[in-house]
Design a protein around this motif. Structure first.
Motif, PDB file in Angstrom:
ATOM      1  N   ALA A  13      17.298  -7.721 -35.347  1.00 18.77           N
ATOM      2  CA  ALA A  13      16.447  -8.644 -34.982  1.00 18.77           C
ATOM      3  C   ALA A  13      15.226  -8.497 -33.768  1.00 18.77           C
ATOM      4  O   ALA A  13      13.393  -8.600 -34.542  1.00 18.77           O
ATOM      5  CB  ALA A  13      16.926 -10.015 -34.142  1.00 18.77           C
ATOM      6  N   ARG A  14      15.011  -8.105 -33.182  1.00 20.20           N
ATOM      7  CA  ARG A  14      14.240  -7.614 -31.858  1.00 20.20           C
ATOM      8  C   ARG A  14      12.823  -6.881 -32.514  1.00 20.20           C
ATOM      9  O   ARG A  14      11.841  -6.416 -32.485  1.00 20.20           O
ATOM     10  CB  ARG A  14      14.632  -6.816 -30.678  1.00 20.20           C
ATOM     11  N   LEU A  15      13.556  -5.589 -33.459  1.00 16.21           N
ATOM     12  CA  LEU A  15      13.021  -4.247 -33.959  1.00 16.21           C
ATOM     13  C   LEU A  15      12.346  -5.232 -34.956  1.00 16.21           C
ATOM     14  O   LEU A  15      11.204  -5.393 -35.121  1.00 16.21           O
ATOM     15  CB  LEU A  15      13.443  -3.433 -34.635  1.00 16.21           C
ATOM     16  N   TYR A  16      12.694  -6.065 -35.883  1.00 12.48           N
ATOM     17  CA  TYR A  16      11.610  -6.806 -37.078  1.00 12.48           C
ATOM     18  C   TYR A  16      10.898  -7.813 -36.378  1.00 12.48           C
ATOM     19  O   TYR A  16       9.578  -7.873 -36.835  1.00 12.48           O
ATOM     20  CB  TYR A  16      12.852  -7.303 -37.946  1.00 12.48           C
ATOM     21  N   ARG A  17      11.167  -8.265 -35.399  1.00  7.55           N
ATOM     22  CA  ARG A  17      10.406  -9.513 -34.746  1.00  7.55           C
ATOM     23  C   ARG A  17       9.231  -8.692 -34.539  1.00  7.55           C
ATOM     24  O   ARG A  17       7.774  -9.686 -34.800  1.00  7.55           O
ATOM     25  CB  ARG A  17      11.460  -9.846 -33.683  1.00  7.55           C
ATOM     26  N   GLU A  18       9.332  -8.369 -33.152  1.00  9.92           N
ATOM     27  CA  GLU A  18       7.838  -7.209 -33.205  1.00  9.92           C
ATOM     28  C   GLU A  18       7.365  -6.926 -34.104  1.00  9.92           C
ATOM     29  O   GLU A  18       6.249  -6.711 -34.282  1.00  9.92           O
ATOM     30  CB  GLU A  18       9.026  -6.103 -32.113  1.00  9.92           C
ATOM     31  N   GLU A  19       8.040  -5.640 -35.282  1.00  7.86           N
ATOM     32  CA  GLU A  19       6.753  -5.316 -35.936  1.00  7.86           C
ATOM     33  C   GLU A  19       6.180  -6.421 -37.067  1.00  7.86           C
ATOM     34  O   GLU A  19       5.193  -5.855 -37.507  1.00  7.86           O
ATOM     35  CB  GLU A  19       8.062  -4.732 -37.053  1.00  7.86           C
ATOM     36  N   LEU A  20       6.950  -7.406 -37.720  1.00 10.21           N
ATOM     37  CA  LEU A  20       6.258  -8.463 -38.012  1.00 10.21           C
ATOM     38  C   LEU A  20       5.045  -9.260 -37.387  1.00 10.21           C
ATOM     39  O   LEU A  20       4.064  -9.504 -37.721  1.00 10.21           O
ATOM     40  CB  LEU A  20       6.782  -9.665 -38.420  1.00 10.21           C
ATOM     41  N   ASP A  98      12.348   1.266 -41.647  1.00  9.06           N
ATOM     42  CA  ASP A  98      11.102   0.906 -41.716  1.00  9.06           C
ATOM     43  C   ASP A  98      10.526  -0.402 -42.759  1.00  9.06           C
ATOM     44  O   ASP A  98      10.338  -0.485 -43.154  1.00  9.06           O
ATOM     45  CB  ASP A  98      10.417   2.389 -42.754  1.00  9.06           C
ATOM     46  N   VAL A  99      10.102  -1.185 -41.061  1.00  7.49           N
ATOM     47  CA  VAL A  99       9.825  -2.417 -41.998  1.00  7.49           C
ATOM     48  C   VAL A  99       8.534  -3.050 -43.208  1.00  7.49           C
ATOM     49  O   VAL A  99       7.730  -3.731 -43.543  1.00  7.49           O
ATOM     50  CB  VAL A  99      10.032  -3.318 -40.937  1.00  7.49           C
ATOM     51  N   SER A 100       7.548  -1.147 -43.332  1.00 10.89           N
ATOM     52  CA  SER A 100       6.344  -1.475 -44.078  1.00 10.89           C
ATOM     53  C   SER A 100       6.353  -2.457 -45.368  1.00 10.89           C
ATOM     54  O   SER A 100       5.344  -2.476 -45.646  1.00 10.89           O
ATOM     55  CB  SER A 100       5.278  -0.013 -43.729  1.00 10.89           C
ATOM     56  N   GLY A 101       7.591  -1.921 -46.178  1.00 12.10           N
ATOM     57  CA  GLY A 101       8.462  -1.869 -47.100  1.00 12.10           C
ATOM     58  C   GLY A 101       7.910  -4.272 -47.220  1.00 12.10           C
ATOM     59  O   GLY A 101       7.562  -4.794 -47.956  1.00 12.10           O
ATOM     60  N   LEU A 102       8.475  -3.949 -46.160  1.00  9.06           N
ATOM     61  CA  LEU A 102       8.534  -5.676 -46.225  1.00  9.06           C
ATOM     62  C   LEU A 102       7.064  -6.513 -45.998  1.00  9.06           C
ATOM     63  O   LEU A 102       7.343  -7.986 -45.971  1.00  9.06           O
ATOM     64  CB  LEU A 102       9.871  -6.106 -44.825  1.00  9.06           C
TER      65      LEU A 102
END
Length: 122
Positions: A13-20, A98-102
């Motif tokens: 959740a922290r990883l996704y939040r920071e990247e988004l 890798d959240v680039s696709g999201l």
């Protein structure tokens, strides 16, 4: 664009939040779908992002409840091997660190929403 991320794993959740957030999205996080429904009732998001593990085997059930408080997009993160029912308004993309696709999918959704809203303004 406001995104509601539903993720049980705190580190993910922290990883996704920071990247988004770095990509320019406003992000709220819920650890479960019940909490997400409560958040949506008081502070709706444009898009809900969750994963198949959080949705469980009750995908249609949760989508029914979600649609009572959320008319926006839903992005479901899943493995490529999953066969899921086609549900209107739900996009399925691979879950990855890798959240680039999201980010790309959310930007596409934002662009469509902006163009859709501008269509009647000409």
């Amino acid at each position: 664009m406001r995104v509601l991320l539903v993720e049980r794993d705190a580190s993910l959740a922290r990883l996704y939040r920071e990247e988004l957030e770095d990509a320019g999205f406003g992000v709220r996080v819920s650890r479960d779908l019940r909490g997400a429904l409560e958040i949506m009732q008081g502070d709706p998001a444009h898009v809900l992002v969750t994963d198949l593990d959080t949705m469980g085997s009750r995908l249609e059930h949760w989508m029914e409840h979600l649609r009572q408080v959320h008319s926006g997009g839903v992005v479901l993160l899943a493995s490529r091997a999953c066969r899921l029912p086609s549900i209107k308004g739900m996009a399925v993309i691979p879950k990855s660190s890798d959240v680039s696709g999201l980010v790309e999918r959310l930007r596409s959704m934002r662009g469509k929403a902006l163009w859709g809203g501008a269509a009647g303004v000409c």
